[in-house]
Design a protein around this motif. Structure first.
Motif, PDB file in Angstrom:
ATOM      1  N   PRO A 192       0.845  -1.213   0.000  1.00 47.02           N
ATOM      2  CA  PRO A 192       0.000   0.000   0.000  1.00 47.02           C
ATOM      3  C   PRO A 192       0.875   1.256   0.000  1.00 47.02           C
ATOM      4  CG  PRO A 192       0.039  -0.987   2.187  1.00 47.02           C
ATOM      5  CD  PRO A 192       0.810  -1.909   1.300  1.00 47.02           C
ATOM      6  N   TRP A 193       1.466   1.543  -1.148  1.00 52.06           N
ATOM      7  CA  TRP A 193       2.484   2.594  -1.278  1.00 52.06           C
ATOM      8  C   TRP A 193       1.964   3.978  -0.910  1.00 52.06           C
ATOM      9  CZ3 TRP A 193       0.779   6.291  -4.575  1.00 52.06           C
ATOM     10  CH2 TRP A 193      -0.214   5.912  -5.480  1.00 52.06           C
ATOM     11  N   TRP A 194       0.653   4.229  -1.040  1.00 55.22           N
ATOM     12  CA  TRP A 194       0.089   5.539  -0.759  1.00 55.22           C
ATOM     13  C   TRP A 194       0.234   5.920   0.715  1.00 55.22           C
ATOM     14  CZ3 TRP A 194      -2.324   1.390  -2.923  1.00 55.22           C
ATOM     15  CH2 TRP A 194      -3.132   0.606  -2.091  1.00 55.22           C
ATOM     16  N   ARG A 195       0.286   4.917   1.571  1.00 55.11           N
ATOM     17  CA  ARG A 195       0.456   5.206   2.993  1.00 55.11           C
ATOM     18  C   ARG A 195       1.831   5.793   3.276  1.00 55.11           C
ATOM     19  NH1 ARG A 195      -1.944  -0.379   5.675  1.00 55.11           N
ATOM     20  NH2 ARG A 195      -3.789  -0.563   4.310  1.00 55.11           N
ATOM     21  N   ASP A 196       2.823   5.425   2.469  1.00 55.20           N
ATOM     22  CA  ASP A 196       4.182   5.938   2.657  1.00 55.20           C
ATOM     23  C   ASP A 196       4.273   7.427   2.376  1.00 55.20           C
ATOM     24  OD1 ASP A 196       4.986   3.354   3.237  1.00 55.20           O
ATOM     25  OD2 ASP A 196       5.594   2.914   1.173  1.00 55.20           O
ATOM     26  N   VAL A 197       3.320   7.964   1.630  1.00 61.89           N
ATOM     27  CA  VAL A 197       3.327   9.408   1.322  1.00 61.89           C
ATOM     28  C   VAL A 197       2.250  10.135   2.113  1.00 61.89           C
ATOM     29  CG1 VAL A 197       4.371   9.072  -0.933  1.00 61.89           C
ATOM     30  CG2 VAL A 197       1.871   9.069  -0.724  1.00 61.89           C
ATOM     31  N   GLY A 198       1.713   9.471   3.151  1.00 62.14           N
ATOM     32  CA  GLY A 198       0.759  10.131   4.045  1.00 62.14           C
ATOM     33  C   GLY A 198      -0.667  10.135   3.557  1.00 62.14           C
ATOM     34  N   ALA A 199      -0.996   9.305   2.556  1.00 61.99           N
ATOM     35  CA  ALA A 199      -2.361   9.257   2.040  1.00 61.99           C
ATOM     36  C   ALA A 199      -3.088   8.026   2.593  1.00 61.99           C
ATOM     37  CB  ALA A 199      -2.366   9.221   0.517  1.00 61.99           C
ATOM     38  N   SER A 200      -4.393   8.152   2.754  1.00 61.92           N
ATOM     39  CA  SER A 200      -5.196   7.053   3.280  1.00 61.92           C
ATOM     40  C   SER A 200      -5.655   6.093   2.192  1.00 61.92           C
ATOM     41  CB  SER A 200      -6.435   7.617   3.994  1.00 61.92           C
ATOM     42  OG  SER A 200      -7.317   8.215   3.050  1.00 61.92           O
ATOM     43  N   GLY A 201      -5.625   6.541   0.939  1.00 62.16           N
ATOM     44  CA  GLY A 201      -6.201   5.757  -0.152  1.00 62.16           C
ATOM     45  C   GLY A 201      -7.672   6.040  -0.370  1.00 62.16           C
TER      46      GLY A 201
END
Length: 452
Positions: free
Chosen positions: A300-309
């Motif tokens: 879940p790469w989006w979590r690494d940039v602070g996004a919840s998805g």
């Protein structure tokens, strides 16, 4: 044309047309009551708008119905009975909002909306007025069923951006434009979920094993009573029987439950059995438009940039997204919904084109490079000949006023399916509630006949 003149007639107490959640649940209840039943399903599979796919990794994705809320008691109980595993969606990180197709994405944490304090107050007051209206709207059917839901929303919310956000959310849930349904349809849907709080809690969790095992569990109880690849071509009833012509034979029963979407009533030969006023409303039903795209990544790469998805978009090729990764984060699964006008825009395109377009759209939300998915699917439910849309279909403007008793039984014919539900209409819970109601009605009729 099928020659039915020499075919054997198969007799049952009850026939059920449709092997989705409502039809399977109905048949299970009849079996438990000792009533002979057959389920006629046109597809070569069960589940209707439930459809899961197992990946090579051992994980499962849902291509159809997926999310469940704690207050949906019937489906929650079935999940526990089957022994499936609940997963809570990830909520850590910022949600994205696009207020127009050309606007820059806005990221907000938690439940915060990208609105000024005045606009947030406008939404809160508007929602309070919606909830208050639920207490009395049924007595104003003659007025509320003649105006569009869009006009109704605009009366209660005063400023444009809040109007757009509320409309985008509502259209995402109902899968249709608010201009094509009435204020009464909008309010009746909201009431069926227990109001806006119930609607907000309808996506509290999903299943590690997917929803398909729910249908399989119900079907396992039926044995030879489940007849697949058996599309119905004609229905006719007389004083004592209902007879159904199919590709696999002729079936006859004392009572019939139709548990398919209303947009299919014409193709199964049901409309001639209905009074004209009911047939007219069914003919004018608006199919919900929905395309569900599932993107599977290595993490879940989006979590690494602070996004919840998670996110909500207005006027783009997607309406909403949610992180539906496995609990151990061994994969990153992003589920994207294109509904109403977004689905119509993408519906004429190939699955590969839709996936590529969604990936490009997601890339536009961030400067971080979006990795290549290890797997992707995009399902257009309007292209499915035995669904012709999702999550549910809707009455057109004036349809409630013309036929408030639209799904009341007609002779020996009864109706089930989530469109016919009075609780949680358009959800899996609604399908189960409609089955409970239809089965109770049929059992009452059978008991009455046995006493005569």
């Amino acid at each position: 044309m099928i020659d039915t003149s020499k075919q054997k007639i198969h007799n049952y107490d009850v026939l059920v047309i449709g092997g989705g959640l409502a039809g399977l649940s109905s048949a299970r209840l009849f079996k438990s009551a000792g009533v002979s039943v057959a389920v006629l399903e046109a597809r070569d599979r069960i589940g209707g708008r439930l459809l899961s796919q197992r990946l090579d990794t051992g994980h499962t994705i849902d291509l159809g119905a997926q999310f469940i809320g704690d207050s949906q008691k019937r489906i929650s109980a079935l999940v526990d009975e089957v022994g499936l595993t609940r997963i809570l969606p990830n909520t850590t990180g910022d949600n994205f909002f696009l207020l127009s197709p050309s606007s820059e994405p806005i990221f907000k944490s938690g439940d915060r909306l990208p609105l000024s304090l005045l606009s947030q107050l406008d939404v809160l007051v508007g929602m309070w007025r919606f909830e208050h209206k639920l207490e009395s709207f049924q007595s104003n059917m003659d007025m509320l069923d003649t105006i569009s839901a869009n006009e109704f929303v605009n009366k209660f919310i005063l400023t444009q951006t809040p109007r757009d956000l509320v409309a985008a959310y509502a259209e995402g849930e109902m899968c249709t434009s608010l201009q094509g349904i009435s204020a009464y349809e909008f309010l009746d849907q909201l009431k069926s979920t227990g109001g806006s709080d119930g609607e907000a809690d309808s996506t509290q969790w999903y299943l590690a094993e997917g929803t398909q095992p729910l249908a399989e569990y119900l079907a396992d109880k039926l044995g030879t009573s489940l007849i697949l690849s058996s599309p119905v071509s004609k229905i006719h009833q007389c004083d004592d029987w209902v007879t159904v012509d199919t590709a696999t034979g002729i079936y006859r029963a004392r009572q019939l439950i139709v548990a398919v979407p209303p947009q299919l009533y014409g193709s199964i030969g049901l409309l001639p059995q209905l009074p004209d006023y009911q047939s007219e409303v069914i003919t004018d039903f608006a199919c919900g438009h929905v395309i569900k795209t599932i993107l599977v990544f290595e993490s879940p790469w989006w979590r690494d940039v602070g996004a919840s998805g998670r996110g909500l978009a207005i006027g783009g090729i997607l309406n909403a997204a949610v992180d539906s990764s496995p609990a151990d984060n061994s994969l990153g699964i992003l589920t994207v919904f294109s509904t109403a006008s977004s689905a119509r825009r993408l519906g004429s395109q190939s699955e590969e084109y839709r996936i590529a377009s969604i990936l490009k759209y997601i890339q536009s939300l961030s400067d971080v490079s979006v990795p290549k998915p290890v797997f992707a699917r995009s399902i257009d439910w309007n292209a499915d000949p035995y669904s012709l849309g999702g999550y549910a279909s809707r009455r057109g403007i004036g349809g409630w006023w013309q036929a408030p008793d639209l799904f009341a039984r007609v002779g020996r014919i009864h109706f089930a399916g989530t469109e016919t539900a009075t609780e949680w209409r358009s959800f899996m819970e609604g399908a189960l509630q409609s089955a409970d109601r239809a089965v109770d009605d049929v059992l009452d009729e059978l008991r009455s006949c046995s006493l005569d």
